[in-house]
Write an enzyme that holds these catalytic residues in place. Structure first.
Site: not given
Length: 103
Positions: A48, A81
């Site tokens: 992330r 994603h």
């Protein structure tokens, strides 16, 4: 591979109670994808960091070298994603890999 419609509906359960969001589903199924499972110590947090904030505009401000800052256009079309938790990954991995159309 390519994600087959309606991939976005099961991934985003809140959409199941509403009419499908055609632009989101259309975008997510519009072209080839590279799907992978990355494992390692603190993998979710590390990935992330690499991809940046969900909103590409915000990513350009706080993480200008992130994938979303470099290749995303907005919050919906953010180029990539990644699961945000182990629980999400446990759901998404088998779902995504069962939905890919291998080309």
């Amino acid at each position: 591979g390519r994600l087959l419609p309606p991939w976005g509906i099961p991934r985003y359960p809140y959409l199941a109670t509403k009419a499908p969001h055609p632009p989101l589903v259309e975008f997510m199924t519009s072209g080839p994808v590279v799907a992978m499972v990355l494992e390692g110590e603190d993998a979710i947090r590390r990935v992330r960091e690499i991809i940046g904030p969900t909103d590409s505009n915000e990513a350009r401000k706080v993480a200008p070298n992130s994938i979303r800052a470099l290749f995303g256009t907005d919050k919906g079309k953010n180029a990539v994603h990644a699961s945000d938790s182990k629980e999400s990954a446990d759901y998404e991995i088998p779902f995504i890999f069962s939905q890919l159309e291998m080309a």
